[in-house]
Scaffold this motif. Structure first.
Motif, PDB file in Angstrom:
ATOM      1  N   LEU A  18       0.846  -1.186   0.000  1.00 48.04           N
ATOM      2  CA  LEU A  18       0.000   0.000   0.000  1.00 48.04           C
ATOM      3  C   LEU A  18       0.879   1.233   0.000  1.00 48.04           C
ATOM      4  CD1 LEU A  18       0.383   0.932   3.128  1.00 48.04           C
ATOM      5  CD2 LEU A  18      -1.634  -0.427   3.551  1.00 48.04           C
ATOM      6  N   ASP A  19       0.250   2.405  -0.064  1.00 48.88           N
ATOM      7  CA  ASP A  19       0.986   3.655  -0.128  1.00 48.88           C
ATOM      8  C   ASP A  19       1.618   3.969   1.224  1.00 48.88           C
ATOM      9  OD1 ASP A  19       1.207   6.722   0.131  1.00 48.88           O
ATOM     10  OD2 ASP A  19       0.894   6.409  -2.024  1.00 48.88           O
ATOM     11  N   PRO A  20       2.903   4.368   1.258  1.00 46.37           N
ATOM     12  CA  PRO A  20       3.582   4.616   2.530  1.00 46.37           C
ATOM     13  C   PRO A  20       3.011   5.781   3.312  1.00 46.37           C
ATOM     14  CG  PRO A  20       4.934   5.332   0.687  1.00 46.37           C
ATOM     15  CD  PRO A  20       3.790   4.549   0.110  1.00 46.37           C
ATOM     16  N   ALA A  21       2.403   6.752   2.636  1.00 45.19           N
ATOM     17  CA  ALA A  21       1.844   7.899   3.345  1.00 45.19           C
ATOM     18  C   ALA A  21       0.744   7.462   4.302  1.00 45.19           C
ATOM     19  CB  ALA A  21       1.300   8.916   2.341  1.00 45.19           C
ATOM     20  N   TRP A  22      -0.042   6.470   3.878  1.00 47.21           N
ATOM     21  CA  TRP A  22      -1.090   5.962   4.762  1.00 47.21           C
ATOM     22  C   TRP A  22      -0.498   5.086   5.853  1.00 47.21           C
ATOM     23  CZ3 TRP A  22      -2.883   1.121   6.195  1.00 47.21           C
ATOM     24  CH2 TRP A  22      -4.104   1.116   6.896  1.00 47.21           C
ATOM     25  N   ALA A  23       0.518   4.309   5.505  1.00 52.66           N
ATOM     26  CA  ALA A  23       1.095   3.381   6.470  1.00 52.66           C
ATOM     27  C   ALA A  23       1.772   4.101   7.623  1.00 52.66           C
ATOM     28  CB  ALA A  23       2.112   2.480   5.777  1.00 52.66           C
ATOM     29  N   GLN A  24       2.167   5.352   7.446  1.00 53.33           N
ATOM     30  CA  GLN A  24       2.856   6.089   8.490  1.00 53.33           C
ATOM     31  C   GLN A  24       1.916   6.551   9.592  1.00 53.33           C
ATOM     32  OE1 GLN A  24       4.839   9.238   6.402  1.00 53.33           O
ATOM     33  NE2 GLN A  24       6.384   7.890   5.516  1.00 53.33           N
ATOM     34  N   ALA A  25       0.609   6.462   9.345  1.00 57.91           N
ATOM     35  CA  ALA A  25      -0.338   6.927  10.352  1.00 57.91           C
ATOM     36  C   ALA A  25      -1.438   5.909  10.602  1.00 57.91           C
ATOM     37  CB  ALA A  25      -0.956   8.253   9.903  1.00 57.91           C
ATOM     38  N   PRO A  26      -1.074   4.668  10.994  1.00 58.57           N
ATOM     39  CA  PRO A  26      -2.086   3.634  11.181  1.00 58.57           C
ATOM     40  C   PRO A  26      -3.036   3.931  12.334  1.00 58.57           C
ATOM     41  CG  PRO A  26       0.040   2.904  12.011  1.00 58.57           C
ATOM     42  CD  PRO A  26       0.278   4.191  11.293  1.00 58.57           C
ATOM     43  N   LEU A  27      -2.544   4.581  13.406  1.00 59.38           N
ATOM     44  CA  LEU A  27      -3.409   4.853  14.545  1.00 59.38           C
ATOM     45  C   LEU A  27      -4.509   5.833  14.178  1.00 59.38           C
ATOM     46  CD1 LEU A  27      -0.771   5.076  17.422  1.00 59.38           C
ATOM     47  CD2 LEU A  27      -2.240   3.151  16.787  1.00 59.38           C
ATOM     48  N   GLU A  28      -4.157   6.835  13.381  1.00 63.90           N
ATOM     49  CA  GLU A  28      -5.151   7.807  12.937  1.00 63.90           C
ATOM     50  C   GLU A  28      -6.201   7.133  12.076  1.00 63.90           C
ATOM     51  OE1 GLU A  28      -5.455  11.890  10.253  1.00 63.90           O
ATOM     52  OE2 GLU A  28      -3.499  11.077  10.829  1.00 63.90           O
ATOM     53  N   ALA A  29      -5.745   6.219  11.211  1.00 62.52           N
ATOM     54  CA  ALA A  29      -6.683   5.504  10.349  1.00 62.52           C
ATOM     55  C   ALA A  29      -7.615   4.638  11.183  1.00 62.52           C
ATOM     56  CB  ALA A  29      -5.917   4.647   9.340  1.00 62.52           C
ATOM     57  N   ASP A  30      -7.060   3.964  12.217  1.00 56.70           N
ATOM     58  CA  ASP A  30      -7.886   3.133  13.078  1.00 56.70           C
ATOM     59  C   ASP A  30      -8.939   3.972  13.786  1.00 56.70           C
ATOM     60  OD1 ASP A  30      -5.204   0.877  14.096  1.00 56.70           O
ATOM     61  OD2 ASP A  30      -6.520   0.903  12.343  1.00 56.70           O
ATOM     62  N   ALA A  31      -8.556   5.183  14.195  1.00 55.78           N
ATOM     63  CA  ALA A  31      -9.482   6.055  14.905  1.00 55.78           C
ATOM     64  C   ALA A  31     -10.664   6.446  14.032  1.00 55.78           C
ATOM     65  CB  ALA A  31      -8.747   7.309  15.385  1.00 55.78           C
ATOM     66  N   GLY A  33     -12.106   4.445  12.064  1.00 56.88           N
ATOM     67  CA  GLY A  33     -12.911   3.260  11.806  1.00 56.88           C
ATOM     68  C   GLY A  33     -12.568   2.532  10.532  1.00 56.88           C
ATOM     69  N   TYR A  34     -11.298   2.543  10.167  1.00 53.81           N
ATOM     70  CA  TYR A  34     -10.878   1.832   8.953  1.00 53.81           C
ATOM     71  C   TYR A  34     -11.109   0.334   9.116  1.00 53.81           C
ATOM     72  CZ  TYR A  34      -7.827  -0.052   5.299  1.00 53.81           C
ATOM     73  OH  TYR A  34      -7.330  -0.736   4.210  1.00 53.81           O
ATOM     74  N   PRO A  35     -11.664  -0.320   8.087  1.00 52.16           N
ATOM     75  CA  PRO A  35     -12.178   0.268   6.839  1.00 52.16           C
ATOM     76  C   PRO A  35     -13.672   0.561   6.955  1.00 52.16           C
ATOM     77  CG  PRO A  35     -12.093  -2.106   6.624  1.00 52.16           C
ATOM     78  CD  PRO A  35     -11.607  -1.789   8.017  1.00 52.16           C
ATOM     79  N   ASN A  36     -14.088   1.669   6.418  1.00 55.92           N
ATOM     80  CA  ASN A  36     -15.508   2.022   6.453  1.00 55.92           C
ATOM     81  C   ASN A  36     -16.117   2.132   5.058  1.00 55.92           C
ATOM     82  OD1 ASN A  36     -14.526   4.498   5.522  1.00 55.92           O
ATOM     83  ND2 ASN A  36     -14.490   5.385   7.596  1.00 55.92           N
ATOM     84  N   ARG A  37     -15.398   1.641   4.061  1.00 48.37           N
ATOM     85  CA  ARG A  37     -15.914   1.590   2.691  1.00 48.37           C
ATOM     86  C   ARG A  37     -15.149   0.522   1.913  1.00 48.37           C
ATOM     87  NH1 ARG A  37     -12.400   4.930  -0.444  1.00 48.37           N
ATOM     88  NH2 ARG A  37     -11.149   6.373   0.826  1.00 48.37           N
ATOM     89  N   ASP A  65     -13.936 -10.914   7.013  1.00 57.29           N
ATOM     90  CA  ASP A  65     -13.420 -10.524   8.324  1.00 57.29           C
ATOM     91  C   ASP A  65     -13.708  -9.060   8.652  1.00 57.29           C
ATOM     92  OD1 ASP A  65     -12.505 -13.068   8.634  1.00 57.29           O
ATOM     93  OD2 ASP A  65     -10.393 -12.604   8.272  1.00 57.29           O
ATOM     94  N   TRP A  66     -13.627  -8.190   7.647  1.00 56.39           N
ATOM     95  CA  TRP A  66     -13.754  -6.753   7.890  1.00 56.39           C
ATOM     96  C   TRP A  66     -15.153  -6.213   7.625  1.00 56.39           C
ATOM     97  CZ3 TRP A  66      -8.635  -4.392   5.538  1.00 56.39           C
ATOM     98  CH2 TRP A  66      -7.559  -4.810   6.334  1.00 56.39           C
ATOM     99  N   GLY A  67     -15.991  -7.024   6.979  1.00 55.29           N
ATOM    100  CA  GLY A  67     -17.352  -6.576   6.718  1.00 55.29           C
ATOM    101  C   GLY A  67     -17.455  -5.497   5.660  1.00 55.29           C
ATOM    102  N   GLN A  68     -16.468  -5.432   4.777  1.00 61.51           N
ATOM    103  CA  GLN A  68     -16.482  -4.469   3.683  1.00 61.51           C
ATOM    104  C   GLN A  68     -16.218  -5.198   2.363  1.00 61.51           C
ATOM    105  OE1 GLN A  68     -17.271  -1.319   3.606  1.00 61.51           O
ATOM    106  NE2 GLN A  68     -17.425  -0.948   5.823  1.00 61.51           N
ATOM    107  N   SER A  92      -3.760   8.241  -1.079  1.00 64.48           N
ATOM    108  CA  SER A  92      -3.006   7.617   0.020  1.00 64.48           C
ATOM    109  C   SER A  92      -3.899   7.448   1.241  1.00 64.48           C
ATOM    110  CB  SER A  92      -1.785   8.479   0.360  1.00 64.48           C
ATOM    111  OG  SER A  92      -0.952   8.648  -0.760  1.00 64.48           O
ATOM    112  N   ASP A  93      -4.913   6.597   1.099  1.00 68.26           N
ATOM    113  CA  ASP A  93      -5.872   6.438   2.184  1.00 68.26           C
ATOM    114  C   ASP A  93      -6.013   4.997   2.661  1.00 68.26           C
ATOM    115  OD1 ASP A  93      -7.118   5.342  -0.005  1.00 68.26           O
ATOM    116  OD2 ASP A  93      -8.721   6.831  -0.121  1.00 68.26           O
ATOM    117  N   GLY A  94      -5.200   4.086   2.112  1.00 67.79           N
ATOM    118  CA  GLY A  94      -5.259   2.700   2.544  1.00 67.79           C
ATOM    119  C   GLY A  94      -6.356   1.880   1.908  1.00 67.79           C
ATOM    120  N   TYR A  95      -7.085   2.465   0.961  1.00 66.61           N
ATOM    121  CA  TYR A  95      -8.184   1.740   0.334  1.00 66.61           C
ATOM    122  C   TYR A  95      -7.826   1.191  -1.047  1.00 66.61           C
ATOM    123  CZ  TYR A  95     -11.262   3.152   4.088  1.00 66.61           C
ATOM    124  OH  TYR A  95     -11.833   3.315   5.329  1.00 66.61           O
ATOM    125  N   THR A  96      -6.594   1.397  -1.478  1.00 67.81           N
ATOM    126  CA  THR A  96      -6.110   0.798  -2.720  1.00 67.81           C
ATOM    127  C   THR A  96      -4.850   0.006  -2.415  1.00 67.81           C
ATOM    128  OG1 THR A  96      -6.992   2.562  -4.127  1.00 67.81           O
ATOM    129  CG2 THR A  96      -5.236   1.206  -5.044  1.00 67.81           C
TER     130      THR A  96
END
Length: 240
Positions: A18-31, A33-37, A65-68, A92-96
Motif C-alpha cells: 500500500l501507499d507509505p503515506a497511509w502506512a505512516q499513520a495507522p493509529l489515525e486511520a484506526d481512529a 474506523g478503517y475500513p468504512n468503505r 473478516d472486515w465486513g467491507q 493515500s488512504d489505505g483503500y487501494t
C-alpha cells in the motif's frame, strides 16, 4: 534415477503493498474506523492467472473478516508496471492495495527506463501472500522428457516457440534455452492464463509457466483416448 516430473526453473512471490503515506499513520486511520468503505486490490495481470486467483481468495476472506466489499481490479500490461502505476497514483488512504510480485518490485527497476512508479517511495509491504514455482510444460502429445525436448529443438533450430509471461519467467526461459544450447523463439504473454491456452492450442511448443495455472490443466485434462483429445492435455516433462 529419474527425478519427480516437475522442473523448477524460477520462484516468484506475490505480496500486498500500500501507499507509505497511509502506512505512516495507522493509529489515525484506526481512529476513523478503517475500513468504512470498499477496498480495491489491483492485480497487474489478466483474470484467471495464479496472482489473480490468490488475490481473489484473499480478498474474499478480507471482506468476510472486515465486513467491507473488496473489489479486484485487473490492470495488466507493461510487465506489471501499468497496474503498479495505477496503485501508486491512487489516493493515500489505505483503500487501494497492489498485488505486487518480484517483477514489480525488483526486476522492473533494474531493466526498465523511466519506470512510472518507485517501488521504494510509492509502496510499503503489508504481507507475503504466496510463493510459487514454474514448470516447463508441453502438450501430452509433445516430448516426454527434457532430453527429448532438447533433441527436438536441436533438430529444428529456430523453429520451436517457447512461451513465458513476466520478465522473471522470460529470463528463466532464456536461461533454460542457453543452458540447453538450443535456438528457440521466445513468445511473450501478459499472464499465465494466456500461456496455458497457447500450450493447449499449440501456439507454442512448450512454455515456462506457474504451477497455479499448469497443474489444474495437467490434473483435470480430458483422457487421451483419441489423438484429437490428446492435444488438449498438458503434461510436465521429467529429466532423463
Amino acid at each position: 534415477m529419474r527425478m519427480a516430473p516437475r522442473i523448477l526453473i524460477a520462484a516468484v512471490a506475490v505480496a500486498l503493498t500500500l501507499d507509505p503515506a497511509w502506512a505512516q499513520a495507522p493509529l489515525e486511520a484506526d481512529a476513523k474506523g478503517y475500513p468504512n468503505r470498499p477496498i480495491r486490490i489491483i492485480v497487474p495481470f489478466p483474470p484467471g492467472g495464479p496472482a489473480d486467483t490468490i488475490t481473489r481468495l484473499v480478498g474474499q476472506r478480507i471482506s468476510e473478516d472486515w465486513g467491507q466489499a473488496v473489489v479486484i481490479e485487473n490492470r495488466a500490461g507493461g510487465n506489471t508496471a501499468i497496474g503498479a502505476q495505477a496503485a501508486a497514483r491512487a489516493a493515500s488512504d489505505g483503500y487501494t492495495l497492489l498485488a505486487a510480485m518480484d517483477t514489480t518490485m525488483v526486476i522492473n527497476p533494474l531493466v526498465a527506463a523511466n519506470l512510472p512508479y518507485d517501488p521504494h517511495k510509492d509502496f510499503v509491504p503489508i504481507t507475503l501472500l504466496t510463493k510459487t514455482m514454474s514448470l516447463v510444460v508441453v502438450r501430452s502429445d509433445g516430448p516426454n522428457t527434457v532430453k527429448e525436448l532438447i533433441a527436438k529443438a536441436k533438430g529444428n533450430p529456430g523453429k520451436l516457440n517457447m512461451g513465458a509471461g513476466t520478465i522473471t519467467s522470460r529470463l528463466g526461459a532464456l536461461q533454460f534455452a542457453k543452458a540447453a544450447g538450443i535456438d528457440v523463439q521466445l513468445v511473450p504473454f501478459k499472464g499465465s492464463a494466456e500461456i496455458g491456452q497457447a500450450v493447449l492450442a499449440g501456439t507454442v511448443d512448450f512454455a515456462l509457466d506457474s504451477t497455479g495455472t499448469s497443474l489444474p490443466l495437467i490434473q483435470s485434462g480430458p483422457p487421451s483416448s483419441t489423438k484429437s483429445i490428446a492435444r488438449w492435455r498438458v503434461s510436465t516433462m521429467t529429466w532423463p
